[in-house]
Design an enzyme around this catalytic site. Structure first.
Site, mmCIF file in Angstrom:
data_model
loop_
_atom_site.group_PDB
_atom_site.id
_atom_site.type_symbol
_atom_site.label_atom_id
_atom_site.label_comp_id
_atom_site.label_asym_id
_atom_site.label_seq_id
_atom_site.Cartn_x
_atom_site.Cartn_y
_atom_site.Cartn_z
ATOM 1 N N CYS A 1 -1.465 4.177 10.988
ATOM 2 C CA CYS A 1 -1.496 5.520 11.886
ATOM 3 C C CYS A 1 -2.674 5.567 12.696
ATOM 4 O O CYS A 1 -3.233 6.546 12.628
ATOM 5 C CB CYS A 1 -1.020 6.556 10.839
ATOM 6 S SG CYS A 1 -2.148 6.635 9.186
ATOM 7 N N GLU B 1 0.243 0.216 -5.655
ATOM 8 C CA GLU B 1 -0.765 1.280 -5.092
ATOM 9 C C GLU B 1 -1.948 0.756 -5.990
ATOM 10 O O GLU B 1 -1.734 0.707 -7.179
ATOM 11 C CB GLU B 1 -0.270 2.630 -5.332
ATOM 12 C CG GLU B 1 -1.564 3.407 -4.913
ATOM 13 C CD GLU B 1 -2.203 3.376 -3.983
ATOM 14 O OE1 GLU B 1 -1.721 3.292 -2.551
ATOM 15 O OE2 GLU B 1 -3.547 3.321 -3.564
ATOM 16 N N CYS C 1 0.909 -1.107 -0.071
ATOM 17 C CA CYS C 1 -0.051 -0.078 0.088
ATOM 18 C C CYS C 1 0.987 1.224 0.012
ATOM 19 O O CYS C 1 1.372 1.866 1.020
ATOM 20 C CB CYS C 1 -0.893 -0.001 1.221
ATOM 21 S SG CYS C 1 -1.625 -1.566 1.383
ATOM 22 N N ALA C 2 1.482 1.453 -1.099
ATOM 23 C CA ALA C 2 2.847 2.383 -1.047
ATOM 24 C C ALA C 2 2.529 3.731 -1.413
ATOM 25 O O ALA C 2 3.491 4.656 -1.087
ATOM 26 C CB ALA C 2 3.653 1.820 -2.359
ATOM 27 N N ALA C 3 1.566 4.309 -2.124
ATOM 28 C CA ALA C 3 1.302 5.899 -2.325
ATOM 29 C C ALA C 3 1.089 6.646 -1.209
ATOM 30 O O ALA C 3 0.418 6.143 -0.070
ATOM 31 C CB ALA C 3 0.065 5.924 -3.385
ATOM 32 N N GLY D 1 4.490 7.071 -1.187
ATOM 33 C CA GLY D 1 5.904 6.610 -1.513
ATOM 34 C C GLY D 1 6.821 6.897 -0.286
ATOM 35 O O GLY D 1 8.085 6.657 -0.187
ATOM 36 N N GLY D 2 6.423 7.305 0.891
ATOM 37 C CA GLY D 2 7.032 7.638 2.084
ATOM 38 C C GLY D 2 8.180 6.139 2.476
ATOM 39 O O GLY D 2 9.278 6.321 2.568
ATOM 40 N N ASP E 1 -4.414 -4.793 -7.329
ATOM 41 C CA ASP E 1 -5.468 -5.186 -6.057
ATOM 42 C C ASP E 1 -4.686 -6.201 -5.454
ATOM 43 O O ASP E 1 -3.822 -7.025 -6.068
ATOM 44 C CB ASP E 1 -6.726 -5.981 -6.529
ATOM 45 C CG ASP E 1 -7.774 -6.056 -5.463
ATOM 46 O OD1 ASP E 1 -8.374 -5.030 -5.142
ATOM 47 O OD2 ASP E 1 -7.671 -6.834 -4.727
HETATM 48 C C1 LIG Z 1 -1.578 4.742 4.977
HETATM 49 S S1 LIG Z 1 -1.581 4.564 2.960
HETATM 50 C C2 LIG Z 1 -0.067 4.409 2.398
HETATM 51 C C3 LIG Z 1 1.043 5.265 2.993
HETATM 52 C C4 LIG Z 1 2.340 5.088 2.200
HETATM 53 N N1 LIG Z 1 2.768 3.636 2.573
HETATM 54 C C5 LIG Z 1 3.533 5.933 2.309
HETATM 55 O O1 LIG Z 1 4.189 5.555 3.391
HETATM 56 O O2 LIG Z 1 3.541 7.087 1.854
HETATM 57 C C6 LIG Z 1 -2.426 3.467 2.444
HETATM 58 C C7 LIG Z 1 -2.563 3.274 1.060
HETATM 59 O O3 LIG Z 1 -3.345 2.069 0.830
HETATM 60 C C8 LIG Z 1 -4.223 2.194 -0.272
HETATM 61 N N2 LIG Z 1 -5.361 1.421 -0.144
HETATM 62 C C9 LIG Z 1 -6.822 1.872 -0.101
HETATM 63 N N3 LIG Z 1 -7.348 0.745 -0.216
HETATM 64 C C10 LIG Z 1 -6.839 -0.390 -0.411
HETATM 65 C C11 LIG Z 1 -7.073 -1.821 -0.269
HETATM 66 N N4 LIG Z 1 -8.293 -2.102 -0.356
HETATM 67 N N5 LIG Z 1 -6.084 -2.412 -0.815
HETATM 68 C C12 LIG Z 1 -4.884 -2.114 -0.848
HETATM 69 N N6 LIG Z 1 -4.480 -0.771 -0.722
HETATM 70 C C13 LIG Z 1 -5.633 0.060 -0.465
HETATM 71 C C14 LIG Z 1 -4.584 3.806 -0.213
HETATM 72 O O4 LIG Z 1 -4.858 4.426 -1.726
HETATM 73 C C15 LIG Z 1 -3.281 4.274 0.402
HETATM 74 O O5 LIG Z 1 -2.429 4.915 -0.878
#
Ligand SMILES: C[S@@+](CC[C@H](N)C(=O)[O-])C[C@H]1O[C@@H](n2cnc3c(N)ncnc32)[C@H](O)[C@@H]1O
Length: 454
Positions: free
Chosen positions: A232, A135, A111-113, A115-116, A162
């Site tokens: 978080c 993502e 779940c990378a966007a 990108g942190g 997915d």
């Molecule tokens: C907490 S954020 C990730 C932040 C990222 N890891 C960073 O450090 O920049 C969670 C991410 O999970 C994605 N997400 C949302 N629903 C999801 C799903 N069902 N399966 C996988 N990823 C999902 C979101 O779009 C979001 O980008």
């Protein structure tokens, strides 16, 4: 932004009171303070910022005394650093203490966007490791790819899939990071929307979604592979209870991390699970939770064979030119898809071939150039790449005003002596290309990345 206590959702306040007991007033007080500002420096770009202090659980994390306008700092656009809140940089301890990073590994950031975690992982793992940075939301995958390009790593594949698509890659990954979508409680101070969207129902919804994500992707982790699960949030539904569920469903071991007491992280150890909470009244950072888990079950493993990949190579003439553009060219594979050439470490060709057959790739490695009638037009990512051979190109040192003009895609009034593709530098950090013509410089900064702030 500090928050008004009376705006906090009442059930959230009650839950935190029950959870923190005597420490609750300190927690509430911390929410009314300014959030600390922190960045993580790119170790490959050697940029120095004055007046910072160390984020203690990291090598390259720094607190800034105040929040600058990052958009107006050209070094930010050159990938010299990533703006990231400090608690989430604790991922570094999980990796350093539980993973042998002296070896090339296959790593998934699911779940990378934006990108942190991925840019952090890229700085922590071996240069010949493969990082799959995924993502699920397409528009967010583009932002992720942009941030990965700025960071300049050539061993990252950005995918837009997915979690269940990863079932096609059984036992593929040595390490998996699930920084799960969550109710965002830990970010209330920085993101008022998270506070307004919070509800008890949403916490339950997030918790169920997190379990589904872990289940979907589980088979692609190797036996003895490491899962790093983080959110978080503070609540048990998205943290401890999910770990309990995992312990009941699967054969796993929770790993203990050494933590320095002064860091302020709170260790939880209950009924065989382990995790680490970060609370803003105890750490200089936002709310965060992390747990490191070893998979003990056996898993069918997809073998990466040492055969030739199906990728098309550029022509010999093009290849010879490109090899002069990069350092350590002998260890790099260039591939051409239509007129676009990309490169990555040659040891990863087979693995990337497998990814290309099974997943939706947004980018693989670094975009080097577009081929037009046997000529090469450098891609923006090439300028930002840590493998760029600067010696091969003419460079133009820009002051802050010209650098900002360049980043706004305006015309530069400088007239350099040398013609052709020229690397634009700001404080020795490449920020893009210009094509120097007899009477002007053609600004090649990507139109979609152009800064609009004046
Ligand atoms: C907490 S954020 C990730 C932040 C990222 N890891 C960073 O450090 O920049 C969670 C991410 O999970 C994605 N997400 C949302 N629903 C999801 C799903 N069902 N399966 C996988 N990823 C999902 C979101 O779009 C979001 O980008």
């Amino acid at each position: 932004m500090p928050i008004q206590v009376e705006n906090l959702p009442a059930p959230f306040v009650q839950k935190m009171q029950d959870q923190l007991k005597d420490a609750f007033p300190d927690f509430i007080k911390s929410l009314q303070e300014q959030p600390p500002v922190s960045i993580r420096l790119n170790p490959e770009k050697h940029f120095h910022v004055e007046g910072t202090t160390f984020v203690p659980w990291t090598t390259h994390g720094r607190y800034l005394p105040e929040r600058p306008v990052f958009t107006l700092d050209p070094a930010f656009h050159g990938g010299a650093y990533y703006v990231q809140e400090a608690s989430s940089m604790f991922l570094e301890q999980a990796i350093k203490q539980c993973v042998d990073v002296s070896q090339p590994l296959y790593v998934l950031d699911l779940c990378a966007a934006p990108g942190g975690k991925s840019t952090h992982l890229a700085s922590l793992i071996h240069a010949e490791s493969l990082l799959v940075s995924n993502e699920v939301i397409r528009s967010r995958a583009s932002i992720l790819s942009e941030n990965i390009q700025k960071w300049g790593s050539n061993n990252v594949v950005v995918t837009n899939n997915d979690p269940e698509d990863f079932k096609r890659l059984p036992g593929f990954f040595d390490v998996m990071v699930i920084d799960a979508p969550c109710s965002g409680e830990g970010l209330f101070r920085k993101d008022a929307d998270a506070m307004h969207e919070w509800s008890e129902d949403n916490v339950i919804l997030c918790s169920k979604r997190q379990r589904r994500i872990v289940s979907d992707v589980w088979s692609s982790l190797k036996e003895n592979g490491i899962l790093i699960y983080s959110t978080c949030t503070y609540n048990p539904e998205e943290n401890e209870e999910n770990l309990q569920w995992l312990k009941q469903e699967r054969d796993v071991e929770f790993l203990k991390l050494k933590i320095d007491n002064v860091w302020g992280a709170v260790e939880v150890e209950q009924d065989g699970i382990k995790g680490y909470h970060f609370y803003p009244h105890k750490v200089k950072g936002e709310g965060f939770f992390i747990s490191v888990i070893r998979k003990k079950e056996s898993e069918e493993t997809l073998r990466v064979k040492n055969a030739r990949s199906n990728f098309q190579s550029p022509s010999k003439k093009i290849l010879e030119q490109l090899q002069r553009w990069v350092v350590d060219a002998g260890n790099i594979a260039f591939i051409q898809r239509e007129d676009l050439v990309q490169f990555f470490p040659s040891t990863l060709s087979q693995a990337i071939d497998i990814l290309a057959k099974n997943l939706r790739l947004v980018s693989a490695g670094t975009f080097a150039a577009t081929v037009k009638h046997d000529k090469l037009i450098p891609e923006h990512a090439m300028a930002l790449s840590v493998r760029l051979n600067r010696e091969h190109f003419s460079v133009l040192d820009l002051n802050v005003d010209d650098a900002l003009r360049y980043l706004r895609k305006e015309t530069l009034s400088i007239t350099p002596d040398q013609m052709g593709f020229t690397l634009m530098l700001y404080q020795n950090i490449p920020i893009g290309w210009g094509n120097v013509l007899p009477n002007r410089i053609n600004n090649l900064y990507p139109a979609e990345w152009r800064i609009r702030m004046s």
